[in-house]
Design a protein around this motif. Structure first.
Motif, short mmCIF file in Angstrom:
data_model
loop_
_atom_site.label_atom_id
_atom_site.label_comp_id
_atom_site.label_asym_id
_atom_site.label_seq_id
_atom_site.Cartn_x
_atom_site.Cartn_y
_atom_site.Cartn_z
N GLN A 39 -78.60 -40.82 -28.45
CA GLN A 39 -78.68 -39.36 -28.29
C GLN A 39 -79.08 -38.98 -26.85
OE1 GLN A 39 -77.53 -36.94 -29.97
NE2 GLN A 39 -76.90 -38.39 -31.54
N GLN A 40 -79.99 -39.81 -26.33
CA GLN A 40 -80.47 -39.58 -24.96
C GLN A 40 -79.28 -39.72 -23.98
OE1 GLN A 40 -82.69 -42.89 -23.57
NE2 GLN A 40 -84.35 -41.59 -22.84
N ILE A 42 -76.17 -39.25 -24.63
CA ILE A 42 -75.26 -38.10 -24.79
C ILE A 42 -75.81 -36.91 -24.00
CG2 ILE A 42 -74.31 -36.42 -26.46
CD1 ILE A 42 -74.09 -38.78 -28.44
N ARG A 43 -77.15 -36.78 -24.06
CA ARG A 43 -77.75 -35.68 -23.29
C ARG A 43 -77.53 -35.89 -21.80
NH1 ARG A 43 -81.75 -35.67 -27.08
NH2 ARG A 43 -83.20 -36.95 -25.91
N TYR A 44 -77.62 -37.13 -21.34
CA TYR A 44 -77.38 -37.40 -19.90
C TYR A 44 -75.97 -36.97 -19.52
CZ TYR A 44 -81.52 -40.42 -19.99
OH TYR A 44 -82.80 -40.91 -20.11
N TYR A 45 -75.04 -37.30 -20.40
CA TYR A 45 -73.64 -36.93 -20.10
C TYR A 45 -73.50 -35.40 -20.04
CZ TYR A 45 -68.74 -35.84 -20.92
OH TYR A 45 -67.50 -35.29 -20.83
N ARG A 46 -74.07 -34.72 -21.05
CA ARG A 46 -73.94 -33.25 -21.09
C ARG A 46 -74.58 -32.62 -19.85
NH1 ARG A 46 -74.34 -32.90 -27.25
NH2 ARG A 46 -72.13 -32.78 -27.75
N ARG A 92 -71.41 -43.04 -28.86
CA ARG A 92 -71.91 -43.22 -30.24
C ARG A 92 -71.41 -44.51 -30.86
NH1 ARG A 92 -70.97 -37.47 -31.93
NH2 ARG A 92 -73.02 -36.55 -31.57
N THR A 93 -70.10 -44.69 -30.85
CA THR A 93 -69.57 -45.82 -31.62
C THR A 93 -69.73 -47.16 -30.90
OG1 THR A 93 -67.40 -45.27 -30.79
CG2 THR A 93 -67.88 -44.53 -33.01
N ASN A 94 -69.67 -47.15 -29.58
CA ASN A 94 -69.82 -48.43 -28.88
C ASN A 94 -71.26 -48.70 -28.45
OD1 ASN A 94 -67.01 -48.78 -29.05
ND2 ASN A 94 -66.70 -47.59 -27.18
N VAL A 95 -72.12 -47.71 -28.65
CA VAL A 95 -73.54 -47.80 -28.28
C VAL A 95 -73.68 -48.26 -26.81
CG1 VAL A 95 -75.83 -48.55 -29.08
CG2 VAL A 95 -73.91 -48.53 -30.67
N VAL A 96 -73.08 -47.46 -25.95
CA VAL A 96 -73.12 -47.78 -24.51
C VAL A 96 -73.72 -46.62 -23.73
CG1 VAL A 96 -71.15 -49.37 -24.48
CG2 VAL A 96 -70.75 -46.90 -24.26
N SER A 97 -74.03 -46.87 -22.47
CA SER A 97 -74.62 -45.82 -21.63
C SER A 97 -73.58 -44.75 -21.31
CB SER A 97 -75.14 -46.43 -20.33
OG SER A 97 -74.05 -46.90 -19.58
N ALA A 98 -74.09 -43.57 -20.95
CA ALA A 98 -73.18 -42.47 -20.61
C ALA A 98 -72.30 -42.85 -19.43
CB ALA A 98 -73.99 -41.22 -20.28
N SER A 99 -72.91 -43.46 -18.40
CA SER A 99 -72.11 -43.76 -17.20
C SER A 99 -70.99 -44.75 -17.53
CB SER A 99 -72.98 -44.27 -16.06
OG SER A 99 -73.71 -45.38 -16.48
N TYR A 100 -71.30 -45.70 -18.42
CA TYR A 100 -70.26 -46.68 -18.79
C TYR A 100 -69.15 -45.99 -19.58
CZ TYR A 100 -68.07 -50.92 -20.52
OH TYR A 100 -67.16 -51.90 -20.79
N ALA A 141 -77.82 -41.60 -12.48
CA ALA A 141 -79.05 -41.17 -11.81
C ALA A 141 -80.08 -40.72 -12.86
CB ALA A 141 -78.75 -40.03 -10.85
N TYR A 142 -79.63 -40.02 -13.93
CA TYR A 142 -80.56 -39.62 -14.99
C TYR A 142 -81.14 -40.84 -15.67
CZ TYR A 142 -79.45 -34.71 -14.81
OH TYR A 142 -79.33 -33.43 -14.40
N SER A 143 -80.27 -41.79 -15.95
CA SER A 143 -80.70 -42.98 -16.67
C SER A 143 -81.74 -43.75 -15.84
CB SER A 143 -79.46 -43.82 -16.97
OG SER A 143 -79.84 -45.06 -17.38
N GLU A 144 -81.44 -43.94 -14.54
CA GLU A 144 -82.36 -44.64 -13.65
C GLU A 144 -83.71 -43.94 -13.63
OE1 GLU A 144 -81.90 -47.41 -11.61
OE2 GLU A 144 -80.10 -47.65 -12.87
#
Ligand code: PEP
Ligand code: MG
Length: 585
Positions: A39-40, A42-46, A92-100, A141-144
């Motif tokens: 969820q986090q 997804i928020r980074y992406y948004r 969601r389905t691949n459980v990967v980071s937003a940047s990926y 950058a958000y994730s870092e």
């Protein structure tokens, strides 16, 4: 103090803090995340989407013309619901980071577009790459930040923006490479100068920097890795060097030099500088234009016409965004804001222009470029010809059409057929006053130079493109920094070809001009005038110095120089002759 050598791609000197523009390398850094982090992400992406949209809105306020078209088209892609849905689904389905997920989904679309048979789809690639890179950077950058700051997830404020913050205002931006779009954006951010690790003198990014009057050095090479942000740098355009960490005294010296040059520029009255040699020989000096914004500079330097309109800028946003009506407005504006003849070059897509616009090719400069593409893409060709021809009704005798990348006579014949088809259609539609326009070709492929006598019987004028003529004659990729030093547009082989082209044009009594970079240098202008060329077209910023130069010498001095440079064995000797005859280095 460190002195790094490069090549001056756009004249001028600059002093300012260095800003290193890092290449994005986030894509593979944090691929897999835990289920609890989905969820986090997804928020980074948004949030990255919001930030990017905001950045584009801000840019749009500042930009006009071509640059704003680029941004509008990026904004449309950014808001595409399908892409947004796929990215969220992938997280969601691949459980990967937003940047990926962003990287993967955009890459998928880029791949599909590359394979697409539709040219309209392929036009989007360049936009997708730019958007992908920026979104990946923002999300990463958000994730870092969240890793180092527990509060970050609940407090999603803007991370530092690389391209559009006031942070780079007044800086000298140092980068590996830049796209033309990025150069436009940097110019809007009021950077003092640009230094590139790569890039050639005539690469499109360099040409845009020249157009926008930003001092720019290219080919600094891997030395840029030793530079760090915040240090003071000096671009010395005369020497083609970047000084890092100069002493306060050197900084003062350069600041004085720069302001003296600005004052001197203001003092010179362009009207007092006719392009006439000391003994009265008249030379037409015209301007090369890509952006409408360059027209005021061309007219303030008293360009007597526009010798080359690079129309590719019209396509940055994709042709779907450039309806015939919008093209009509562009050409009208061009004619309204200029005087004298206006040479409109048909879209020269391919090579280094609009990367990703055409299909992927292993040798784009030898591939589907210029007239080769236009004859296959009739819709695009017709929309441009229609728009130009309609304009002739209101601007009689001012417009000329120039065809890029011609290689054989057949292409000229086919183009003439298309022109007459378009003209008849327009007359049927009621545009009864459309005029026939003089038709010319770029002489930029050696085959055409060698057979100039044949081509001179087919067209109304020649425009010699020394940038590509050099690239193809010397077999040096104009954008490849590894061989950049071999890109010698003043090589004796080029002079011999120019001589041959000029003689062929003279025999058939057609006009010949030179619009490559060679014409904008003092050495180049001297040789060209000496060889009999009486029309030079160049970036507006070079007009003043070239006119002044022409004014200083006799035609016989230019002719003496020309008579010798076609006989020597290498470029070094050309330069020695230049210093001896004109007492200049
Ligand atoms: C040239 O090739 O010299 C030229 C003027 O065209 P461009 O640089 O746009 O290819
Ligand atoms: Mg060219």
């Amino acid at each position: 103090m460190n002195k790094l050598e490069g090549l001056t791609a756009s004249d001028g000197s600059a002093v300012g803090p260095l800003f290193i523009r890092e290449q994005s390398s986030y894509e593979t850094s944090s691929k897999q995340v835990s289920l609890g982090e989905v969820q986090q992400e997804i928020r980074y992406y948004r949030r990255a989407l919001e930030v990017y949209e905001h950045e584009l809105e801000q840019l749009l306020i500042k930009l006009r013309g071509t640059a704003s078209e680029i941004i509008k088209s990026q904004s449309l892609i950014l808001q595409d619901e399908q892409i947004k849905g796929e990215i969220i689904n992938s997280i969601r389905t691949n459980v990967v980071s937003a940047s990926y997920a962003i990287d993967q989904v955009y890459e998928l679309y880029i791949g599909r577009l590359r394979d697409s048979a539709s040219n309209l789809f392929r036009q989007r690639i360049i936009d997708l790459i730019t958007i992908k890179d920026r979104l990946v950077k923002l999300a990463a950058a958000y994730s870092e930040r969240s890793k180092s700051d527990e509060q970050a997830d609940t407090n999603l404020e803007l991370p530092v923006s690389i391209d559009s913050t006031p942070q780079i205002r007044g800086c000298i931006v140092v980068a590996r490479d830049l796209s033309p779009t990025e150069v436009v954006q940097l110019s809007e951010s009021k950077v003092m100068g640009i230094v590139l690790e790569k890039g050639g003198l005539t690469a499109h990014a360099a040409i845009v920097a020249q157009s926008l009057n930003i001092p720019c050095l290219v080919q600094i090479g891997t030395q840029i890795q030793d530079i760090s942000s915040g240090r003071i740098g000096i671009i010395d355009g005369e020497e083609g060097v970047l000084l890092v960490n100069p002493s306060p005294e050197t900084i003062r010296e350069y600041k004085t030099k720069i302001s003296d040059a600005q004052v001197a520029k203001k003092k010179i009255k362009p009207s007092r500088l006719p392009a006439i040699t000391k003994d009265g020989e008249r030379v037409q000096v015209h301007a090369n234009i890509e952006f409408i914004q360059e027209l005021p500079m061309a007219s303030s330097y008293r360009a007597e016409g526009i010798g080359l309109v690079r129309t590719e800028g019209l396509l940055y946003g994709g042709l779907t965004h450039k309806s015939e009506k919008e093209q009509d407005m562009y050409y009208r504006r061009l004619l309204d804001d200029s005087t004298g003849p206006v040479v409109i070059r048909l879209f020269d897509v391919g090579g280094d222009k609009l990367h990703g616009f055409t299909t992927e090719e292993s040798n784009p400069f030898l591939g589907w470029r210029g007239i080769r593409m236009l004859l296959d893409e009739k819709e695009m060709l017709h929309s441009q010809l229609r728009s130009i021809l309609k304009c002739t009704q209101d601007y009689p005798d001012r417009i000329r059409i120039l065809v890029p990348m011609v290689t054989n006579i057949q292409e000229v014949h086919l183009l003439k057929e298309e022109l007459s088809i378009v003209k008849s259609e327009l007359i049927k539609e009621g545009f009864t006053q459309v005029q026939d326009v003089p038709l010319g070709i770029m002489v930029e492929v050696p085959a055409v130079a060698v057979m100039a006598d044949k081509f001179a019987k087919e067209v109304d004028f020649f425009s010699i493109g020394t940038n590509d003529l050099t690239q193809y004659t010397l077999a040096v990729d104009r954008t490849n920094d590894q061989v950049g030093r071999l890109f010698e547009h003043d090589h004796p082989a080029i002079w011999k070809l120019v001589q041959q082209i000029q003689l062929a044009a003279q025999n058939e009594d057609i006009e010949v001009s030179v619009c490559g970079e060679l014409a904008s240098t003092l050495l180049g202008a001297s040789g060209l005038i000496g060889l009999g060329i009486r029309n030079l077209s160049m970036k507006p910023s070079a007009i003043l110095s070239v006119k002044k130069w022409i004014h200083t010498y006799m035609l016989s001095e230019f002719e003496l120089f020309a008579s010798k440079i076609v006989k020597v064995q290498d470029r070094e000797q050309v330069h020695q002759l230049f210093s001896t005859i004109f007492h200049r280095s």
